[in-house]
Write a protein that holds these residues in place. Structure first.
Motif, mmCIF file in Angstrom:
data_model
loop_
_atom_site.group_PDB
_atom_site.id
_atom_site.type_symbol
_atom_site.label_atom_id
_atom_site.label_comp_id
_atom_site.label_asym_id
_atom_site.label_seq_id
_atom_site.Cartn_x
_atom_site.Cartn_y
_atom_site.Cartn_z
ATOM 1 N N SER B 127 -4.285 3.779 22.617
ATOM 2 C CA SER B 127 -4.096 4.914 21.814
ATOM 3 C C SER B 127 -2.949 4.547 20.694
ATOM 4 N N VAL B 128 -1.869 3.962 21.477
ATOM 5 C CA VAL B 128 -0.649 3.729 20.481
ATOM 6 C C VAL B 128 -1.066 2.964 19.067
ATOM 7 N N ALA B 129 -2.088 2.001 19.487
ATOM 8 C CA ALA B 129 -2.442 1.266 18.472
ATOM 9 C C ALA B 129 -3.402 2.153 17.455
ATOM 10 N N GLN B 130 -3.954 2.692 17.950
ATOM 11 C CA GLN B 130 -4.981 3.576 17.181
ATOM 12 C C GLN B 130 -4.214 4.774 16.384
ATOM 13 N N ARG B 131 -3.207 5.370 17.057
ATOM 14 C CA ARG B 131 -2.135 6.238 16.449
ATOM 15 C C ARG B 131 -1.345 5.746 15.233
ATOM 16 N N LEU B 132 -1.017 4.387 15.763
ATOM 17 C CA LEU B 132 -0.240 3.873 14.472
ATOM 18 C C LEU B 132 -1.062 3.724 13.191
ATOM 19 N N THR B 133 -2.130 3.118 13.534
ATOM 20 C CA THR B 133 -3.135 2.755 12.355
ATOM 21 C C THR B 133 -3.397 4.140 11.448
ATOM 22 N N ALA B 134 -3.730 4.998 12.355
ATOM 23 C CA ALA B 134 -4.236 6.501 11.482
ATOM 24 C C ALA B 134 -3.072 6.960 10.930
ATOM 25 N N ARG B 135 -1.817 6.876 11.268
ATOM 26 C CA ARG B 135 -0.622 7.465 10.861
ATOM 27 C C ARG B 135 -0.575 6.584 9.484
ATOM 28 N N THR B 136 -0.610 5.140 9.545
ATOM 29 C CA THR B 136 -0.284 4.488 8.459
ATOM 30 C C THR B 136 -1.708 4.665 7.298
ATOM 31 N N ARG B 137 -2.640 4.986 7.584
ATOM 32 C CA ARG B 137 -3.700 5.314 6.771
ATOM 33 C C ARG B 137 -3.413 6.771 6.138
ATOM 34 N N GLN B 138 -3.231 7.697 6.885
ATOM 35 C CA GLN B 138 -2.512 8.885 6.129
ATOM 36 C C GLN B 138 -1.449 8.820 5.387
ATOM 37 N N ALA B 139 -0.597 7.917 5.750
ATOM 38 C CA ALA B 139 0.651 7.776 4.785
ATOM 39 C C ALA B 139 0.221 7.211 3.488
ATOM 40 N N ILE B 140 -0.792 6.171 3.594
ATOM 41 C CA ILE B 140 -1.030 5.576 2.374
ATOM 42 C C ILE B 140 -1.772 6.590 1.497
ATOM 43 N N THR B 141 -2.878 7.315 2.048
ATOM 44 C CA THR B 141 -3.694 8.151 1.168
ATOM 45 C C THR B 141 -2.635 9.234 0.768
ATOM 46 N N ALA B 142 -1.704 9.742 1.411
ATOM 47 C CA ALA B 142 -0.805 10.897 1.075
ATOM 48 C C ALA B 142 0.492 10.244 0.081
ATOM 49 N N ARG B 143 0.223 8.890 -0.204
ATOM 50 C CA ARG B 143 1.624 8.222 -0.730
ATOM 51 C C ARG B 143 2.865 8.685 -0.207
ATOM 52 N N ASP B 144 2.938 8.766 1.223
ATOM 53 C CA ASP B 144 4.032 9.361 1.840
ATOM 54 C C ASP B 144 4.981 8.382 2.151
ATOM 55 N N TRP B 145 5.928 8.246 1.394
ATOM 56 C CA TRP B 145 6.909 6.884 1.521
ATOM 57 C C TRP B 145 7.848 7.089 2.609
#
Lengths: 219, 219
Positions: B127-145
């Motif tokens: 779950s932690v692995a999945q959550r980390l990857t999803a957060r990264t993906r959302q951050a890239i999508t949103a250019r969330d620095w």
């Protein structure tokens, strides 16, 4: 910036790469000795060397970026700079893996971590690691783009050694307990990854030498 | 090349990065399921997905290099391209680590690898692995620095889980044998490194967003 100047700066960058490789090579040699001798003092020295290696890596990266940004872009030059960046990335991981080996030694010193019947294999893992790093260093120094060719065999040698540690642990009975099994598994993984990064570096040497290995995709 | 064109191509590159991140996220979800369900078929699927992920990575790298080489060099642009290259490097390792998890499952299927009393921890590592990857993906999508800021905690969470696997193994008696100890140690290492790479990616997002995190040296 003139091309001659670019190449002069690249040469100086490569000199620093060699220096960092030498540092990392020394770290793994000392870490292996610390592990086999259960030498806490030596293990501490390896761990204490981390920040200096990391700073050298940062300096090389910064100069590589400046070099790429300030010159007229030529695709080949950019690849060379990126190869240098990938090599520092490999070297940083190799340094960290050496520190991990030292940390395992440190955690148990003055008690030995490696059971007597596995000492020889660990010694050989250390030798292979050292040999791979030295070969990479020589290849960078000599701009020897064919370096990668004879690296796969040395890497296989490491895999065989790690595999033999596993086999030894599975041979009943394993009398050294679960903690030793965990430590030996982690150590095997550290040496294995260290060797992988050395091989990865050898592949990048081809770019420093301005030559693409046939069939070896750039990564 | 006009700047507008550069940014358009960069956007398309980032879209592909998101796509690759999604692929890698799926691989680890499936690998964890394969591991917990001792599902050889699913494990095979994860392993079979490797070449496609690697090809996508190669395509992104190639385009990033073209983008950097063909435009007038602006230092910031170069850093962005190199950040993209480092992210694909992280993603490739994450994909390979997912495959390693699947390989452990595969080797023992239909027998389960994870002892019953460790299933919950492994589930949480997944779950932690999945959550980390999803957060990264959302951050890239949103250019969330600012993404990296709350990543350290999630990474700590993974370290705590891996540590608790080790502690469980050291609690006498460990009734599952040496092979299970080796497998659980390796699995812990795979999840730990996967999380490290997700955190590394989050740090690179800052460069895609054109912003340097205070105190976070570029690497």
């Amino acid at each position: 910036m003139m091309r001659a100047n670019f190449h002069k700066q690249l040469d100086s960058l490569v000199d620093d790469l060699v220096r960092l490789t030498l540092t990392v090579e020394g770290s793994m040699i000392e870490a292996t000795t610390a592990l086999l001798d259960a030498d806490a003092h030596l293990a501490d020295r390896v761990i204490a060397g981390g920040p200096a290696a990391s700073a050298l890596r940062g300096a090389i990266d910064g100069r590589a970026l400046d070099l790429a940004a300030r010159q007229q872009p030529v695709a080949g030059d950019l690849r060379i700079v990126i190869a240098a960046l990938r090599m520092t990335s490999d070297l940083e991981r190799m340094e960290i893996l050496s520190e991990h080996v030292a940390e395992v030694a440190r955690r148990h010193a003055p008690n030995p971590v490696v059971p007597a019947d596995l000492r020889e294999i660990v010694q050989r893992m250390g030798s292979v690691a050292q040999r791979l790093t030295a070969r990479t260093r020589q290849a960078i120094t000599a701009r020897d783009w064919r370096a990668a060719d004879d690296f796969e065999r040395a890497d296989d040698e490491m895999d065989v050694l790690v595999e033999s540690v596993h086999r030894r642990m599975l041979r009943d009975p394993w009398p050294h307990g679960t903690e030793a099994a965990i430590d030996m598994t982690l150590l095997g993984r550290y040496y294995e990854r260290y060797a992988d990064h050395a091989v990865s570096m050898a592949h990048h040497v081809a770019y420093l030498a301005g030559y693409e290995l046939a069939g070896q995709p750039w990564r």
